[in-house]
Write a protein that holds these residues in place. Sequence first.
Motif, PDB file in Angstrom:
ATOM      1  N   LYS A 547      53.029 -93.637 -32.528  1.00 59.12           N
ATOM      2  CA  LYS A 547      53.118 -94.558 -31.397  1.00 59.12           C
ATOM      3  C   LYS A 547      54.074 -94.068 -30.303  1.00 59.12           C
ATOM      4  CE  LYS A 547      53.776 -98.248 -34.017  1.00 59.12           C
ATOM      5  NZ  LYS A 547      53.966 -99.665 -34.417  1.00 59.12           N
ATOM      6  N   ASP A 548      54.866 -93.049 -30.622  1.00 58.78           N
ATOM      7  CA  ASP A 548      55.741 -92.461 -29.607  1.00 58.78           C
ATOM      8  C   ASP A 548      55.064 -91.306 -28.867  1.00 58.78           C
ATOM      9  OD1 ASP A 548      57.888 -94.164 -30.169  1.00 58.78           O
ATOM     10  OD2 ASP A 548      58.537 -92.902 -31.844  1.00 58.78           O
ATOM     11  N   ARG A 549      53.801 -91.020 -29.231  1.00 60.08           N
ATOM     12  CA  ARG A 549      53.092 -89.886 -28.607  1.00 60.08           C
ATOM     13  C   ARG A 549      51.657 -90.312 -28.280  1.00 60.08           C
ATOM     14  NH1 ARG A 549      53.307 -85.058 -32.528  1.00 60.08           N
ATOM     15  NH2 ARG A 549      52.767 -83.847 -30.660  1.00 60.08           N
ATOM     16  N   ARG A 550      51.550 -91.292 -27.407  1.00 58.06           N
ATOM     17  CA  ARG A 550      50.237 -91.769 -26.980  1.00 58.06           C
ATOM     18  C   ARG A 550      50.029 -91.483 -25.493  1.00 58.06           C
ATOM     19  NH1 ARG A 550      50.385 -97.918 -29.111  1.00 58.06           N
ATOM     20  NH2 ARG A 550      52.371 -97.758 -27.980  1.00 58.06           N
ATOM     21  N   GLY A 551      48.807 -91.093 -25.131  1.00 54.86           N
ATOM     22  CA  GLY A 551      48.483 -90.809 -23.746  1.00 54.86           C
ATOM     23  C   GLY A 551      47.154 -91.429 -23.367  1.00 54.86           C
ATOM     24  N   ALA A 552      46.879 -91.463 -22.065  1.00 58.02           N
ATOM     25  CA  ALA A 552      45.594 -91.953 -21.555  1.00 58.02           C
ATOM     26  C   ALA A 552      45.059 -90.952 -20.544  1.00 58.02           C
ATOM     27  CB  ALA A 552      45.754 -93.332 -20.916  1.00 58.02           C
ATOM     28  N   VAL A 553      43.763 -90.637 -20.660  1.00 54.85           N
ATOM     29  CA  VAL A 553      43.137 -89.616 -19.808  1.00 54.85           C
ATOM     30  C   VAL A 553      41.777 -90.118 -19.340  1.00 54.85           C
ATOM     31  CG1 VAL A 553      44.323 -87.792 -21.094  1.00 54.85           C
ATOM     32  CG2 VAL A 553      41.988 -88.416 -21.734  1.00 54.85           C
ATOM     33  N   GLY A 554      41.339 -89.636 -18.174  1.00 55.90           N
ATOM     34  CA  GLY A 554      40.014 -90.028 -17.707  1.00 55.90           C
ATOM     35  C   GLY A 554      39.721 -89.528 -16.308  1.00 55.90           C
ATOM     36  N   PHE A 576      50.000 -89.453 -18.858  1.00 58.56           N
ATOM     37  CA  PHE A 576      48.727 -89.812 -18.229  1.00 58.56           C
ATOM     38  C   PHE A 576      48.095 -88.574 -17.599  1.00 58.56           C
ATOM     39  CE2 PHE A 576      50.970 -93.987 -17.809  1.00 58.56           C
ATOM     40  CZ  PHE A 576      50.071 -94.757 -18.524  1.00 58.56           C
ATOM     41  N   ILE A 577      46.775 -88.544 -17.601  1.00 58.81           N
ATOM     42  CA  ILE A 577      46.023 -87.512 -16.872  1.00 58.81           C
ATOM     43  C   ILE A 577      44.866 -88.197 -16.153  1.00 58.81           C
ATOM     44  CG2 ILE A 577      44.645 -85.409 -16.999  1.00 58.81           C
ATOM     45  CD1 ILE A 577      46.149 -84.623 -19.504  1.00 58.81           C
ATOM     46  N   SER A 578      44.807 -88.026 -14.828  1.00 60.61           N
ATOM     47  CA  SER A 578      43.736 -88.615 -14.024  1.00 60.61           C
ATOM     48  C   SER A 578      43.021 -87.522 -13.251  1.00 60.61           C
ATOM     49  CB  SER A 578      44.307 -89.650 -13.050  1.00 60.61           C
ATOM     50  OG  SER A 578      43.302 -90.126 -12.167  1.00 60.61           O
ATOM     51  N   HIS A 579      41.693 -87.471 -13.385  1.00 60.80           N
ATOM     52  CA  HIS A 579      40.878 -86.518 -12.636  1.00 60.80           C
ATOM     53  C   HIS A 579      40.043 -87.280 -11.608  1.00 60.80           C
ATOM     54  CE1 HIS A 579      38.282 -82.910 -12.032  1.00 60.80           C
ATOM     55  NE2 HIS A 579      37.404 -83.843 -11.714  1.00 60.80           N
TER      56      HIS A 579
END
Length: 694
Positions: A547-554, A576-579
């Motif tokens: 839970k200390d290493r969660r990300g969101a990408v899209g 976060f990573i946003s394209h």
Amino acid sequence: MKRITLVSVAILSSMISHAQQNPVMKTNKSVESSDSQRPLSPQQLWELGRVSAEGLSADGKTLIYGVSNFNLDENKSEKNLFLLSLSDKKVTQFTQDAGSESVIRIDANGDIIYTLKGQLYVKNANGGEAKQLTNVEGGLENVKFSPDGKHILFSKAVLLKKYHSVDKYADLPKSNVFVYDNLDYRHWDSFNHGKFNHPFIASYTEGQLGEAIDLLKDEPFYSPQAPFGGAEDFTWTPDGKAVLYVSKKKFGNEYAVSTNTDIYRYEIATGKTTNLTEGMLGYDTNPTYSPDGNRLSWLSMKTDGFEADKNDIIVFDKSSTQRLNLTSHWDGTVGSFKWSKDNRKIYFTAAVKGTVQLFAVAVPSNFNLKSLPIIEQISEGQFDITGIVGETKDGLVVTSTSMTRATEVYFYDFKSKNRSPLTTVNDKAYAGIIENKVEGRFTKATDGQDLFSWIIYPPNFDPTKKYPTLLYCQGGPQSAVTQTYSLRWNMQLIASQGYIVVAVNRRGMPGWGVKWNADISKDWGGQAIQDYLSAIDDISKESYVDKDRRGAVGASYGGYSVFMLAGVHEGRFKSFISHCGLFDMTSWYGTTEELFFANHDLGGAYWDSANKKTYTDFNPITHIDKWNTPILIFQGGKDYRVPIEQGLEAFQAAQLKGIKSRLVYLPDENHHVLSGQNAQVWQREFFTWLSETL
């Protein structure tokens, strides 16, 4: 009385019942690797052969397929054609010239006519040399032969508007200025040079073309549709006396705010044009005749401006002049379709429960119905059926993928209800790649609905260990998360680098009913974002999620979702990573090109007070005060769907707030990444960022 046969309904009910007791729906066994296998790498992904099904021989005994191989050093692709005997599975390479061949026609005598570098060639499947048939300046596109072979239908661009200064001012040949008085001044990744794709017909005799006739008669309309239309937008009538073509006959501002394409019939003898779908206000596409030529079918959406509306199959009976919607009573949307050889049914593909499956709808002999057409789901499993190639007496030849296998051609057997591979282009490569475990999981959404996700695990997953976990946010927003295999957003590749991936079938995705699909419109920042949070919270209950290493990408709407989550996640994510994501809905509305999409999904313009929530509560820029998490931003320079200011604004805001952030600018790419070497840079930056921040 409605009668719909859907195999998946009972299966889904069982799945949901089980999910209520156990939130994990196991859909495949744990995968163990051998010492010779390695996780999938970005380079290996691009080295896989890209398989395309080109057609079946007239006797149904031979499959013609293409394989494209990308050379990363030369940064280009090479495609060749192959023949597969369906009886003994013998494979013969059919072409090997430099370039990319695509099949146009397969004759009963074994002659295969194909295109290479814009020209027509012919070669017999039984052997012999290839013969070049045409040498047309500028080449030919989207070629279709008339039934008697004496005419061809093709498309080419025609200069009709002098938008570019070199066309407008002949004495200034070194100028480079564009002048517009209307919208549609740019589309997807190109500014409008005043050229419009038009369908042409010409007589054809032994490779010689007669004078070409422009079916649109110098009108400023597109056919095929821009930017992605192709040969599916054309067809000959069975008697060869007329041509049908798809076009949105609107110009300028009207073109930018409408999806109302129609199907037109052009009479060759008289030049008369008739609108066959007048009064049908949404997309009308893919005109196709039944094998006996007695019925015309096409795909149709009802609502003008709604690009992701329910797609139905319409059939017109020539003898009775009656029209019937075969799928209006079915709670789904059609992808592609193909007639059965006996004219009695239409096979089609559709998203369903996180996959894409085969369906069939019976075509009534009499359109004066007392009961609605029967719809049957005929395939079911953890895979996608991506295309229907042809029918044999025992089943269908199809293309198919899964999250751990790229496209191959399969045979789907009607009796056994199993698919078996016909092509094995990438088997050798996959023998050295670890197979990732993929499971389905149900979560309760905040509104009580059952929310489905695909969970993709790292190689050699050990539930006693902890893993960094990524929430994958899909674009669209009305595009499905199924068992597809992407060259960039590849779930197997991401998981193979050591991450658990959660791919959510959130609100707005087809495959869970028409209402579920439509509910995201005008609610971009509402329930769909809550669905994402519900899914990551649910999987985080598992001991193996760090839970200390969660990300969101899209990307696209997924990129918008990342920007929204950055302001509302309340500490859940560390990266976060946003394209090509939408960051400021006001500036996006003012610069995007297909305004019909923005009008429908956002509600309309930012100056209309009725749409206030879209441009405030559901606008990522209004939540920037809560941004405090590292973010990587990709932006294409030729992306006119989500233009460059979106990525630049987000990066500048993050930098000025002192947030660790990085901009990866791809000046030659559009909304996607099409160059192989650029894709490698994209992957390296993607995974480097994750290693730095997670």
